[in-house]
Design an enzyme around this catalytic site. Structure first.
Site, PDB file in Angstrom:
ATOM      1  CB  SER A 182      29.752  16.924  23.396  1.00 58.46           C
ATOM      2  OG  SER A 182      28.649  16.258  22.750  1.00 58.46           O
TER       3      SER A 182
ATOM      4  CG  HIS B 230      31.358  12.553  20.876  1.00 54.97           C
ATOM      5  ND1 HIS B 230      30.172  12.323  20.481  1.00 54.97           N
ATOM      6  CD2 HIS B 230      31.259  13.622  21.813  1.00 54.97           C
ATOM      7  CE1 HIS B 230      29.041  13.107  21.122  1.00 54.97           C
ATOM      8  NE2 HIS B 230      29.968  13.917  21.754  1.00 54.97           N
TER       9      HIS B 230
ATOM     10  CG  HIS C 165      24.804   5.297  19.475  1.00 53.19           C
ATOM     11  ND1 HIS C 165      24.279   5.379  20.750  1.00 53.19           N
ATOM     12  CD2 HIS C 165      24.839   6.242  19.005  1.00 53.19           C
ATOM     13  CE1 HIS C 165      24.338   6.683  20.989  1.00 53.19           C
ATOM     14  NE2 HIS C 165      24.802   7.530  19.913  1.00 53.19           N
TER      15      HIS C 165
ATOM     16  NE  ARG D   1      20.955  11.416  16.887  1.00 57.23           N
ATOM     17  CZ  ARG D   1      22.320  11.435  17.502  1.00 57.23           C
ATOM     18  NH1 ARG D   1      22.536  12.615  18.015  1.00 57.23           N
ATOM     19  NH2 ARG D   1      22.896  10.411  17.711  1.00 57.23           N
TER      20      ARG D   1
ATOM     21  CG  ASP E 185      28.544  11.421  13.421  1.00 58.26           C
ATOM     22  OD1 ASP E 185      27.908  12.704  13.423  1.00 58.26           O
ATOM     23  OD2 ASP E 185      29.068  11.112  14.427  1.00 58.26           O
TER      24      ASP E 185
HETATM   25  N1  NMX Z   1      33.417  -0.469  13.155  1.00 60.57           N
HETATM   26  C1  NMX Z   1      33.934  -1.461  13.794  1.00 60.57           C
HETATM   27  N2  NMX Z   1      33.981  -1.889  15.155  1.00 60.57           N
HETATM   28  C2  NMX Z   1      33.110  -1.297  15.735  1.00 60.57           C
HETATM   29  C3  NMX Z   1      32.291  -0.195  15.405  1.00 60.57           C
HETATM   30  C4  NMX Z   1      32.315   0.235  13.875  1.00 60.57           C
HETATM   31  N3  NMX Z   1      31.305   0.993  13.376  1.00 60.57           N
HETATM   32  N4  NMX Z   1      31.134  -0.157  16.449  1.00 60.57           N
HETATM   33  C5  NMX Z   1      31.585  -0.795  17.462  1.00 60.57           C
HETATM   34  N5  NMX Z   1      32.619  -1.483  16.980  1.00 60.57           N
HETATM   35  C6  NMX Z   1      33.549  -2.309  17.729  1.00 60.57           C
HETATM   36  C7  NMX Z   1      34.126  -1.555  19.031  1.00 60.57           C
HETATM   37  O1  NMX Z   1      35.272  -0.882  18.470  1.00 60.57           O
HETATM   38  C8  NMX Z   1      34.370  -2.640  20.078  1.00 60.57           C
HETATM   39  O2  NMX Z   1      35.719  -3.142  19.765  1.00 60.57           O
HETATM   40  P1  NMX Z   1      36.582  -3.929  20.828  1.00 60.57           P
HETATM   41  O3  NMX Z   1      35.827  -4.732  21.565  1.00 60.57           O
HETATM   42  O4  NMX Z   1      37.627  -4.581  19.956  1.00 60.57           O
HETATM   43  O5  NMX Z   1      36.960  -2.669  21.642  1.00 60.57           O
HETATM   44  C9  NMX Z   1      33.215  -3.496  20.101  1.00 60.57           C
HETATM   45  O6  NMX Z   1      32.631  -3.242  18.688  1.00 60.57           O
HETATM   46  C10 NMX Z   1      32.007  -3.308  20.843  1.00 60.57           C
HETATM   47  O7  NMX Z   1      31.900  -1.969  20.951  1.00 60.57           O
HETATM   48  P2  NMX Z   1      30.242  -1.361  21.206  1.00 60.57           P
HETATM   49  O8  NMX Z   1      30.061  -1.760  22.652  1.00 60.57           O
HETATM   50  O9  NMX Z   1      29.227  -1.893  20.235  1.00 60.57           O
HETATM   51  O10 NMX Z   1      30.452   0.088  20.942  1.00 60.57           O
HETATM   52  P3  NMX Z   1      30.850   1.185  22.269  1.00 60.57           P
HETATM   53  O11 NMX Z   1      29.780   1.666  22.769  1.00 60.57           O
HETATM   54  O12 NMX Z   1      32.161   0.702  22.760  1.00 60.57           O
HETATM   55  O13 NMX Z   1      31.057   2.424  20.939  1.00 60.57           O
HETATM   56  C11 NMX Z   1      30.826   3.791  19.087  1.00 60.57           C
HETATM   57  C12 NMX Z   1      30.017   3.178  20.233  1.00 60.57           C
HETATM   58  C13 NMX Z   1      29.900   4.828  18.741  1.00 60.57           C
HETATM   59  C14 NMX Z   1      32.140   4.726  19.578  1.00 60.57           C
HETATM   60  C15 NMX Z   1      31.414   2.791  18.260  1.00 60.57           C
HETATM   61  O14 NMX Z   1      30.192   1.876  17.559  1.00 60.57           O
HETATM   62  C16 NMX Z   1      32.103   3.125  17.114  1.00 60.57           C
HETATM   63  O15 NMX Z   1      33.405   3.385  17.137  1.00 60.57           O
HETATM   64  N6  NMX Z   1      31.669   3.740  15.978  1.00 60.57           N
HETATM   65  C17 NMX Z   1      32.490   4.375  14.895  1.00 60.57           C
HETATM   66  C18 NMX Z   1      32.575   5.815  15.153  1.00 60.57           C
HETATM   67  C19 NMX Z   1      31.376   6.437  15.064  1.00 60.57           C
HETATM   68  O16 NMX Z   1      30.655   6.452  14.464  1.00 60.57           O
HETATM   69  N7  NMX Z   1      31.152   7.467  16.166  1.00 60.57           N
HETATM   70  C20 NMX Z   1      30.122   8.357  16.211  1.00 60.57           C
HETATM   71  C21 NMX Z   1      29.068   7.797  17.168  1.00 60.57           C
HETATM   72  C22 NMX Z   1      27.923   9.071  17.170  1.00 60.57           C
HETATM   73  N8  NMX Z   1      28.378  10.486  17.590  1.00 60.57           N
HETATM   74  O17 NMX Z   1      28.154  11.456  16.859  1.00 60.57           O
HETATM   75  O18 NMX Z   1      29.143  10.658  18.424  1.00 60.57           O
HETATM   76  C1  MLT Z   2      25.488  11.973  20.251  1.00 66.80           C
HETATM   77  O1  MLT Z   2      24.906  12.522  19.519  1.00 66.80           O
HETATM   78  O2  MLT Z   2      26.186  12.825  21.128  1.00 66.80           O
HETATM   79  C2  MLT Z   2      26.188  10.708  19.591  1.00 66.80           C
HETATM   80  O3  MLT Z   2      25.005  10.157  19.184  1.00 66.80           O
HETATM   81  C3  MLT Z   2      26.803   9.960  20.976  1.00 66.80           C
HETATM   82  C4  MLT Z   2      26.023   9.302  21.964  1.00 66.80           C
HETATM   83  O4  MLT Z   2      24.964   9.838  22.260  1.00 66.80           O
HETATM   84  O5  MLT Z   2      26.697   8.544  22.808  1.00 66.80           O
END
Ligand code: NMX
Ligand code: MLT
Length: 439
Positions: free
Chosen positions: A242, A272, A318, A327, A373
């Site tokens: 964002s 996100h 994350h 947070r 979240d």
């Molecule tokens: N559940 C299952 N798998 C996960 C999770 C999770 N909560 N978090 C990371 N992974 C997986 C990810 O999908 C990736 O799999 P693959 O190699 O098959 O593609 C692997 O672990 C490595 O990912 P990371 O490098 O640890 O995380 P990345 O930086 O790519 O993504 C998020 C970060 C936040 C997108 C990821 O942790 C996620 O999808 N979390 C769940 C969704 C979430 O809570 N999003 C909100 C973030 C905060 N916000 O408000 O924006």
């Molecule tokens: C955010 O608040 O934007 C989320 O934690 C996602 C991020 O920082 O990558």
């Protein structure tokens, strides 16, 4: 207006610093880029500049250098409130100094003056199909405000580059003033069929106004939560979807309305901001399946079933953080002090106990800890805001504070259009072959 005066006073020094970096030290190497980073979402490449906030992987967010507990203590409070005035946070993000209570109230008064939402915006929202997602309505409403952009008008009239930031600030104040009104209108209309325009009362602060306009039962408790929520969600340095979208679109000199509407579209993605809606959905699924808080073993199996079905566990992991999100901790602390016995809160605590272990066993997520979240919906649910597809709208109201502060400073410092360079897969493979050749 106070923010204008303070930014104007700081500008000469900031411009000098920027000039010196660009002109005298432009060739200094900051980082290197690996193939893994190019194919891996540009993770960790140090290529953005923001003084509004910074995320330390091992510690979490600092807003203008202040960690959350320090920030919540230092910022001035609304009358009879424990949570800070949101106007004080906006002052801090824009100016970089903790305001006095008078200064925070000046920002609040400015919002009260600007909170009127034009009729055509209400009309547009009312005309959309009933099942439209609230984030769609919210992003459209922001775009519908664009007609009134001072930045767009002045740009087309011919304004000098060194004053871009002035209408950018005007638009930012107008936009952030109207967002809680629009959000509350979407909420009352979509879920309760009420199409009356909400009224912003200049006697109350941003948080109290939001809680009254939302029409929740415990208005005092919810006003405190609204203050905390908007503050915590305001910024998370510049690289998240964002914030980066706002910055990128703004760099084309699209005005704050265009830029923020685009930013909201990014926030609406399930990886996100939409994760907060998904999180509460996941908790409720657990509760429904087990008729309340399950045992540790039952939850452990449920979490594994989620992963085995190919889904992520929302609210965990994350891209930058490598510890529990502060947070998350601040919201957990708020909830434990006010409603420790709440069933959903007890479930969220159990999830905190079990899910990191499951993610560690799976071995994929780099950070198995909860992010912001994982808990925010539980607090909304407690106060009666139970329509969880609305939750990302709340995130958007908060996020506007940080991204508009960044927008104003980007224009003030004359940052150029953002335009990274791309290459083809063949070119990347050639770089790899060259690197593998013996010297
Ligand atoms: N559940 C299952 N798998 C996960 C999770 C999770 N909560 N978090 C990371 N992974 C997986 C990810 O999908 C990736 O799999 P693959 O190699 O098959 O593609 C692997 O672990 C490595 O990912 P990371 O490098 O640890 O995380 P990345 O930086 O790519 O993504 C998020 C970060 C936040 C997108 C990821 O942790 C996620 O999808 N979390 C769940 C969704 C979430 O809570 N999003 C909100 C973030 C905060 N916000 O408000 O924006
Ligand atoms: C955010 O608040 O934007 C989320 O934690 C996602 C991020 O920082 O990558």
């Amino acid at each position: 207006m106070i923010l204008h005066e303070k930014i104007a006073a700081q500008l000469p020094e900031w411009r000098e610093r920027m000039k010196s970096l660009a002109k005298d030290h432009g060739e200094v190497v900051v980082d290197q880029v690996t193939v893994g980073q190019i194919v891996g979402g540009m993770r960790d490449i140090k290529s953005l500049l923001s003084d509004v906030s910074f995320v330390d992987p091992g510690e979490g967010i600092r807003f203008r250098g202040m960690p959350i507990p320090e920030l919540l203590k230092a910022l001035p409070k609304a009358r009879a409130a424990k949570m800070p005035l949101v106007g004080g946070l906006y002052y801090l993000l824009m100016i970089g100094e903790v305001p006095t209570k008078e200064q925070a109230l000046e920002v609040e008064a400015e919002w009260a003056k600007r909170a009127n939402v034009p009729d055509h915006v209400y009309k547009m929202i009312r005309s959309m199909p009933k099942e439209t997602h609230p984030m769609t309505l919210f992003a459209q409403a922001v775009l519908a405000l664009q007609n009134d952009s001072a930045f767009a008008r002045k740009y087309h009239d011919g304004m000098k580059k060194d004053v871009y930031w002035e209408p950018a600030l005007e638009d930012s104040l107008d936009l952030t003033a109207k967002l809680p009104v629009i959000a509350a209108f979407i909420y009352r209309m979509k879920y309760f069929g009420q199409t009356k325009k909400p009224k912003y009362n200049p006697k109350w602060d941003y948080g109290a106004n939001f809680s009254k306009m939302m029409g929740v039962a415990d208005k005092k408790g919810y006003a405190e939560l609204a203050r905390l929520y908007f503050i915590l969600h305001s910024d998370h340095e510049s690289g998240n979807v964002s914030a980066h979208t706002m910055h990128l679109v703004g760099s084309a000199l699209s005005d704050p309305y265009y830029s923020f509407s685009a930013s909201l579209c990014g926030l609406a993605g399930p990886l996100h901001g939409l994760a907060n809606q998904e999180c509460l959905g996941w908790l409720i699924d657990v509760k429904n399946q087990f008729g309340g808080v399950p045992t540790r073993d039952q939850l452990y199996k449920f979490a594994w079933d989620t992963l085995n079905s190919g889904k992520v566990i929302p609210g965990y992991g994350h891209a930058v953080l490598r510890v529990t999100d502060p947070r998350y901790m601040a919201q957990m602390d708020f909830a434990k002090k006010r409603f420790p016995e709440d069933e959903l809160l007890r479930l969220a605590e159990l999830v905190y106990d079990v899910v990191p272990q499951v993610l560690k066993e799976q071995g994929k997520a780099k950070n198995p800890a909860p992010n912001v979240d994982a808990i925010s919906g539980t607090l909304q649910y407690y106060y009666g805001v139970r329509e969880f597809d609305f939750y990302t709208v709340l995130f958007g109201v908060g996020r506007a504070l940080g991204v508009t502060a960044n927008y104003v400073w980007a224009r003030a410092l004359g940052w150029p259009i953002e335009r990274p360079k791309s290459m083809t897969t063949k070119m990347l493979e050639e770089v790899v072959s060259k690197a593998l050749q013996p010297a």
